[in-house]
Motif scaffolding. Structure first.
Motif, PDB file in Angstrom:
ATOM      1  N   ALA A  15       0.831  -1.506   0.114  1.00 34.93           N
ATOM      2  CA  ALA A  15      -0.033  -0.112   0.074  1.00 34.93           C
ATOM      3  C   ALA A  15       0.932   1.369  -0.125  1.00 34.93           C
ATOM      4  O   ALA A  15       0.493   2.260  -0.677  1.00 34.93           O
ATOM      5  N   ALA A  16       1.825   1.348   0.763  1.00 40.54           N
ATOM      6  CA  ALA A  16       3.026   2.428   0.802  1.00 40.54           C
ATOM      7  C   ALA A  16       3.468   2.670  -0.420  1.00 40.54           C
ATOM      8  O   ALA A  16       3.575   3.811  -1.125  1.00 40.54           O
ATOM      9  N   PHE A  17       3.895   1.442  -1.312  1.00 41.11           N
ATOM     10  CA  PHE A  17       4.515   1.423  -2.660  1.00 41.11           C
ATOM     11  C   PHE A  17       3.245   2.406  -3.615  1.00 41.11           C
ATOM     12  O   PHE A  17       3.668   3.117  -4.279  1.00 41.11           O
ATOM     13  N   GLY A  18       1.957   1.927  -3.384  1.00 37.16           N
ATOM     14  CA  GLY A  18       0.938   2.533  -4.174  1.00 37.16           C
ATOM     15  C   GLY A  18       1.071   4.124  -4.046  1.00 37.16           C
ATOM     16  O   GLY A  18       0.818   4.562  -4.931  1.00 37.16           O
ATOM     17  N   VAL A  19       1.220   4.332  -2.650  1.00 34.53           N
ATOM     18  CA  VAL A  19       1.042   5.712  -2.311  1.00 34.53           C
ATOM     19  C   VAL A  19       2.199   6.417  -3.008  1.00 34.53           C
ATOM     20  O   VAL A  19       2.031   7.420  -3.556  1.00 34.53           O
ATOM     21  N   PHE A  20       3.368   6.087  -2.711  1.00 34.73           N
ATOM     22  CA  PHE A  20       4.798   6.367  -3.516  1.00 34.73           C
ATOM     23  C   PHE A  20       4.584   6.593  -5.030  1.00 34.73           C
ATOM     24  O   PHE A  20       4.800   7.531  -5.611  1.00 34.73           O
ATOM     25  N   VAL A  21       3.779   5.474  -5.858  1.00 35.10           N
ATOM     26  CA  VAL A  21       3.704   5.530  -7.052  1.00 35.10           C
ATOM     27  C   VAL A  21       2.438   6.829  -7.459  1.00 35.10           C
ATOM     28  O   VAL A  21       2.893   7.528  -8.310  1.00 35.10           O
ATOM     29  N   ASN A  22       1.526   6.661  -6.680  1.00 36.18           N
ATOM     30  CA  ASN A  22       0.656   7.641  -6.941  1.00 36.18           C
ATOM     31  C   ASN A  22       1.360   9.269  -6.848  1.00 36.18           C
ATOM     32  O   ASN A  22       0.931  10.107  -7.553  1.00 36.18           O
ATOM     33  N   TRP A  23       2.082   9.462  -5.935  1.00 34.02           N
ATOM     34  CA  TRP A  23       2.870  10.730  -5.600  1.00 34.02           C
ATOM     35  C   TRP A  23       3.780  11.029  -6.614  1.00 34.02           C
ATOM     36  O   TRP A  23       3.849  12.027  -6.949  1.00 34.02           O
ATOM     37  N   ILE A  24       4.488  10.225  -6.844  1.00 33.54           N
ATOM     38  CA  ILE A  24       5.664  10.381  -7.950  1.00 33.54           C
ATOM     39  C   ILE A  24       5.012  10.560  -9.348  1.00 33.54           C
ATOM     40  O   ILE A  24       5.402  11.448 -10.168  1.00 33.54           O
ATOM     41  N   HIS A  25       3.951  10.312  -9.648  1.00 35.25           N
ATOM     42  CA  HIS A  25       3.130  10.463 -10.724  1.00 35.25           C
ATOM     43  C   HIS A  25       3.071  11.806 -11.059  1.00 35.25           C
ATOM     44  O   HIS A  25       2.928  12.400 -11.949  1.00 35.25           O
ATOM     45  N   LYS A  26       2.576  12.486  -9.589  1.00 35.14           N
ATOM     46  CA  LYS A  26       2.164  13.957  -9.937  1.00 35.14           C
ATOM     47  C   LYS A  26       3.499  14.881  -9.858  1.00 35.14           C
ATOM     48  O   LYS A  26       3.374  16.083 -10.118  1.00 35.14           O
ATOM     49  N   LEU A  27       4.733  14.485  -9.650  1.00 35.53           N
ATOM     50  CA  LEU A  27       6.168  15.200  -9.722  1.00 35.53           C
ATOM     51  C   LEU A  27       6.561  15.107 -11.224  1.00 35.53           C
ATOM     52  O   LEU A  27       6.377  14.308 -11.937  1.00 35.53           O
ATOM     53  N   PRO A  28       7.402  16.206 -11.411  1.00 38.47           N
ATOM     54  CA  PRO A  28       8.035  16.208 -12.658  1.00 38.47           C
ATOM     55  C   PRO A  28       9.471  15.382 -12.555  1.00 38.47           C
ATOM     56  O   PRO A  28      10.439  15.716 -13.008  1.00 38.47           O
ATOM     57  N   CYS A  29       9.275  14.147 -12.167  1.00 36.53           N
ATOM     58  CA  CYS A  29      10.363  13.145 -12.199  1.00 36.53           C
ATOM     59  C   CYS A  29      10.221  12.003 -13.109  1.00 36.53           C
ATOM     60  O   CYS A  29      11.261  11.210 -13.177  1.00 36.53           O
ATOM     61  N   TRP A  47      12.666  10.330  -3.404  1.00 35.84           N
ATOM     62  CA  TRP A  47      11.296   9.725  -3.628  1.00 35.84           C
ATOM     63  C   TRP A  47      11.443   8.449  -4.386  1.00 35.84           C
ATOM     64  O   TRP A  47      10.771   7.457  -3.878  1.00 35.84           O
ATOM     65  N   LYS A  48      12.248   8.272  -5.335  1.00 29.65           N
ATOM     66  CA  LYS A  48      12.205   7.054  -6.054  1.00 29.65           C
ATOM     67  C   LYS A  48      12.971   6.052  -5.145  1.00 29.65           C
ATOM     68  O   LYS A  48      12.864   4.776  -5.246  1.00 29.65           O
ATOM     69  N   ALA A  49      13.936   6.362  -4.411  1.00 24.99           N
ATOM     70  CA  ALA A  49      14.552   5.457  -3.436  1.00 24.99           C
ATOM     71  C   ALA A  49      13.609   4.872  -2.467  1.00 24.99           C
ATOM     72  O   ALA A  49      13.549   3.522  -2.119  1.00 24.99           O
ATOM     73  N   ALA A  50      12.724   5.853  -1.738  1.00 21.91           N
ATOM     74  CA  ALA A  50      11.617   5.614  -0.976  1.00 21.91           C
ATOM     75  C   ALA A  50      10.661   4.403  -1.640  1.00 21.91           C
ATOM     76  O   ALA A  50      10.310   3.356  -1.170  1.00 21.91           O
ATOM     77  N   GLU A  51      10.499   4.611  -2.857  1.00 17.83           N
ATOM     78  CA  GLU A  51       9.406   3.691  -3.590  1.00 17.83           C
ATOM     79  C   GLU A  51      10.180   2.520  -3.693  1.00 17.83           C
ATOM     80  O   GLU A  51       9.514   1.275  -3.654  1.00 17.83           O
ATOM     81  N   ALA A  52      11.498   2.368  -4.203  1.00 21.53           N
ATOM     82  CA  ALA A  52      12.163   0.863  -4.541  1.00 21.53           C
ATOM     83  C   ALA A  52      12.317   0.247  -3.186  1.00 21.53           C
ATOM     84  O   ALA A  52      11.905  -1.006  -2.890  1.00 21.53           O
ATOM     85  N   PHE A  53      12.526   0.985  -1.893  1.00 25.11           N
ATOM     86  CA  PHE A  53      12.739   0.148  -0.665  1.00 25.11           C
ATOM     87  C   PHE A  53      11.371  -0.059  -0.183  1.00 25.11           C
ATOM     88  O   PHE A  53      11.290  -1.220   0.544  1.00 25.11           O
ATOM     89  N   SER A  54      10.152   0.432  -0.475  1.00 27.90           N
ATOM     90  CA  SER A  54       9.025   0.147   0.001  1.00 27.90           C
ATOM     91  C   SER A  54       8.550  -1.262  -0.857  1.00 27.90           C
ATOM     92  O   SER A  54       8.098  -2.021  -0.079  1.00 27.90           O
ATOM     93  N   PHE A  55       9.032  -1.270  -2.250  1.00 29.39           N
ATOM     94  CA  PHE A  55       8.729  -2.401  -2.911  1.00 29.39           C
ATOM     95  C   PHE A  55       9.551  -3.766  -2.394  1.00 29.39           C
ATOM     96  O   PHE A  55       8.897  -4.816  -2.279  1.00 29.39           O
TER      97      PHE A  55
END
Length: 66
Positions: A15-29, A47-55
Motif C-alpha cells: 500500500a505504501a508503494f502504491g502511495v509512492f507511485v501515485n505521488w511520484i506520478h504528480k511530480l516532474p520526475c 522519492w524514487k529510493a523510498a519507492e524502491a525500498f518500499s517495494f
C-alpha cells in the motif's frame, strides 16, 4: 504462527508503494520506472529510493509470510 502478521505488514508495504507511485506520478520526475539520473541526489532521487525500498520491503515480508 506469525505468518498472518507478516502478510499484513507485506500488504501495508505494498500500500505504501502504491502511495509512492501515485505521488511520484504528480511530480516532474519522469515515469515511476525511469531510474536514470538517480546518482545526482536530487528531490526525485529521494522519492524514487523510498519507492524502491518500499517495494523490496514488501517482497521480503511476503516471502517471510510464505
Amino acid at each position: 504462527m506469525h505468518y498472518p502478521f507478516d502478510l499484513f505488514i507485506s500488504a501495508a508495504w505494498f500500500a505504501a508503494f502504491g502511495v509512492f507511485v501515485n505521488w511520484i506520478h504528480k511530480l516532474p520526475c519522469g515515469g515511476i520506472w525511469h531510474w536514470s539520473g538517480l546518482a545526482n541526489g536530487g528531490y526525485c532521487s529521494q522519492w524514487k529510493a523510498a519507492e524502491a525500498f518500499s517495494f523490496i520491503g514488501a517482497c521480503f515480508w511476503l516471502a517471510s509470510a510464505l
